[in-house]
Design an enzyme around this catalytic site. Structure first.
Site, PDB file in Angstrom:
ATOM      1  N   CYS A 185      45.059  33.615  41.432  1.00 12.59           N
ATOM      2  CA  CYS A 185      44.904  34.436  40.233  1.00 12.59           C
ATOM      3  C   CYS A 185      44.659  35.880  40.668  1.00 12.59           C
ATOM      4  CB  CYS A 185      43.785  33.898  39.346  1.00 12.59           C
ATOM      5  SG  CYS A 185      42.159  33.916  40.128  1.00 12.59           S
ATOM      6  N   THR A 186      44.194  36.734  39.770  1.00  6.38           N
ATOM      7  CA  THR A 186      44.062  38.168  40.062  1.00  6.38           C
ATOM      8  C   THR A 186      43.052  38.456  41.177  1.00  6.38           C
ATOM      9  OG1 THR A 186      44.402  38.488  37.707  1.00  6.38           O
ATOM     10  CG2 THR A 186      43.699  40.416  38.966  1.00  6.38           C
TER      11      THR A 186
END
Ligand SMILES: [Zn+2]
Ligand SMILES: [Zn+2]
Ligand SMILES: [Zn+2]
Length: 405
Positions: A185-186
């Site tokens: 994810c980020t």
């Protein structure tokens, strides 16, 4: 608020910890005010998550103060911002049940610290990707983030919000069993919980040993620091502040305008799905030539041309056509898992019928045609409904402007 002469530092961070102190939110508010910070901080019993901006000295004090409340070392992802603009209008601390909204806390709380997947450094993650056989690489972010940049070969679970992850796991667990599963994810926070949830489901199925679950430590953010040329990541990393994205070295644009399908990867607060208000990629040219600015996200793309937010610009004839196609769409949505979609369609159908009734009762002044109705209503902001000239999407999330005092 921010010293306009100096460059500022933006930090992204999170930390999971069992039962955080109840005073955490109050401490955060005090720190934000004292240090003149801006940003968004979520606090929950399970930990903290934030994006905070301030001058370098203030951020250093902030980091040291926050670290004191947590026993494990917080990974601070810092970037220098030279734009001299506040990336958030203010400093807001929100108390929430869950740091990442899976909608699970209460029913089956996860012990993220104990249950999450094995962390891989960017280098380890990168080398595992060299052998893609039997691998399932999954992007646990939302589709609007995936669309502007993702790892080669990654699966997009098609989420508009994180609460849809359990559904994806349920529908795909048979395919995942026995494979090597890699999540990213980020900045890492969503993987912690997404991997913990997936591992619990695998355990219930007796497949936890045969299905190793890995997560990218520090997320795309750290990966792009380790691989400045982009490595196996294509496009841009979407971030939740006014910057909206951080570019990787390879500079490729992988996003596509939802209207003309041309290359485009810049999100804008005024270009959102007219149904769910998720960000939708629309290029400047298409947006400039759109009279109404109503768009549809991938999940709601089948409602294009049938579902509109503002109905007052349509003629009777157009509304009748909308009612008809909404009814057809409604008839196709069968099964318990389509309940939300049916409700959305039903609500809109009622609104269209109300509007039709209203038009039929209204005394007709001369012969008002469909064309007249269309040009007489200017474009409005989908979120706050103000004329678009007054709010070109600046009411959306982190684009929100500082309230006038
Ligand atoms: Zn376009
Ligand atoms: Zn949508
Ligand atoms: Zn607005």
């Amino acid at each position: 608020m921010l010293d306009s002469d100096a460059e500022t530092v933006v930090v992204l961070f999170y930390c999971y910890q069992d039962s955080c102190a109840a005073s955490l939110a109050a401490e955060q508010r005090l720190l934000g005010a004292e240090l003149g910070l801006c940003g968004r901080v979520l606090v929950a019993a399970e930990g903290i998550n934030g994006t905070v901006q301030g001058d370098a000295a203030a951020i250093a004090v902030y980091e040291a103060a926050v670290q004191k409340s947590f026993s494990s070392q917080i990974d601070w992802k810092r970037s220098i911002d030279k734009s001299n603009t506040a990336l958030f209008p203010d400093f807001v601390v929100k108390e929430v049940n869950e740091l990442v909204g899976f909608g699970l806390q209460g029913s089956e709380p996860l012990d993220v610290v104990a249950e999450s997947g094995t962390r891989l450094s960017p280098q380890e993650f990168h080398s595992l990707l060299e052998n893609p056989d039997e691998l399932r690489l999954i992007d646990v972010r939302n589709t609007f983030e995936y669309d502007v940049g993702h790892f080669d070969g990654a699966i997009d679970p098609g989420m508009t919000h994180t609460a849809q992850w359990p559904r994806f796991v349920k529908n795909n667990i048979q395919d995942l069993k026995g494979r090597t599963v890699m999540l990213y994810c980020t900045g890492g926070i969503r993987c912690e919980k997404a991997s913990a949830f997936l591992r619990r489901r695998l355990k219930e199925d007796g497949a936890e040993v045969s299905t190793p679950v890995y997560q990218l430590e520090g997320g795309i953010h750290r990966y792009l620091e380790a691989f400045p040329d982009g490595g196996r990541f294509r496009g841009a990393n979407f971030v939740f502040d006014k910057r909206a994205q951080m570019r990787s070295g390879d500079g490729t644009v992988i996003g596509r305008c939802s209207e003309c399908l041309g290359p485009w990867d810049a999100h804008h607060g005024g270009r959102v799905c007219t149904v769910c208000r998720a960000l939708v990629l629309v290029c400047d040219d298409c947006d400039a030539s759109s009279e109404h600015g109503e768009y549809w996200c991938p999940e709601h793309s089948n409602l294009r041309g049938s579902y509109f937010h503002f109905l007052d610009r349509f003629s009777e004839k157009e509304l009748q056509a909308q009612a008809q196609s909404l009814q057809l769409l409604l008839d196709k949505e069968v099964g318990t898992h389509r309940k939300n979609r049916r409700n959305t369609l039903r609500k809109k159908l009622l609104q269209v019928q109300d509007r039709l009734e209203h038009l039929q009762l209204e005394p007709k002044h001369g012969e008002t045609t469909a064309e007249d109705a269309e040009v007489s209503v200017p474009r409005r902001c989908r979120a706050c409904e103000k004329p678009y000239c007054q709010c070109p999407g600046v009411c959306w999330g982190f684009w929100k402007e500082i309230a006038q005092e």
